[in-house]
Design an enzyme around this catalytic site. Structure first.
Site, PDB file in Angstrom:
ATOM      1  CG  HIS A 262      -9.426  -6.930   1.023  1.00 58.28           C
ATOM      2  ND1 HIS A 262     -10.771  -6.851   1.309  1.00 58.28           N
ATOM      3  CD2 HIS A 262      -9.148  -8.255   0.920  1.00 58.28           C
ATOM      4  CE1 HIS A 262     -11.283  -8.066   1.369  1.00 58.28           C
ATOM      5  NE2 HIS A 262     -10.320  -8.942   1.124  1.00 58.28           N
TER       6      HIS A 262
ATOM      7  CB  CYS B 227     -14.730  -1.290   1.088  1.00 51.80           C
ATOM      8  SG  CYS B 227     -15.316  -2.874   0.485  1.00 51.80           S
TER       9      CYS B 227
ATOM     10  NE  ARG C 274     -17.613  -2.534  -3.085  1.00 50.62           N
ATOM     11  CZ  ARG C 274     -18.204  -2.837  -1.946  1.00 50.62           C
ATOM     12  NH1 ARG C 274     -18.368  -1.927  -1.015  1.00 50.62           N
ATOM     13  NH2 ARG C 274     -18.666  -4.054  -1.724  1.00 50.62           N
TER      14      ARG C 274
END
Length: 154
Positions: free
Chosen positions: A58, A132, A141
């Site tokens: 993340h 991300c 990405r």
């Protein structure tokens, strides 16, 4: 042997951005990524093996392990520590933005299928970090690649 699903089995250290985060098998949001781990893409190489040791993490929320990987530069170290060895990879390529479906970036010889010219053309010992981008979205990405420089047994 391969680690079982959602099991932490290594630690990723990125000195340049002050990261020390456990690596777990799999990329499930609920079982791995949302637990603050970096996830190892199934069916990619393990640390130190020929091919591509590909990881997801993340950028925002759940510990934000990859929040600042956009700040990595050529030559920065990525250390993967397991119970038996420490593998040091060195950043040498990046792709600021590609499609979330660009599976080429995690292949054995990682190379973008969307952004031609990004990635590698020869087999080797690679690491791939994916997250991300832009921040607070999952529209694209961001990819950082490195090659294995050394391995030290513990």
């Amino acid at each position: 042997p391969r680690p079982r699903g959602d099991q932490a089995y290594a630690v990723l250290r990125i000195p340049r951005i002050g990261i020390r985060v456990p690596v777990a098998e799999g990329i499930s949001k609920s079982a791995v990524l949302n637990q603050g781990y970096v996830g190892h893409y199934p069916r990619t190489a393990q640390p130190g093996q020929a091919g591509n040791f590909a990881l997801a993490g993340h950028r925002n929320t759940h510990g934000e392990p990859f929040r600042y990987i956009n700040r990595l530069r050529d030559g920065d170290e990525l250390r993967v520590e397991t119970g038996s060895a420490v593998y040091t990879y060195v950043v040498d390529k990046a792709l600021a933005r590609t499609s979330p479906r660009d599976g080429g970036v995690i292949r054995s010889v990682p190379r973008s299928e969307v952004r031609k010219g990004y990635g590698y053309s020869e087999p080797g010992f690679y690491i791939t970090l994916t997250t991300c981008t832009p921040e607070y979205t999952s529209k694209y990405r961001l990819v950082v690649w490195g090659t294995l420089r050394s391995m030290r047994a513990r």
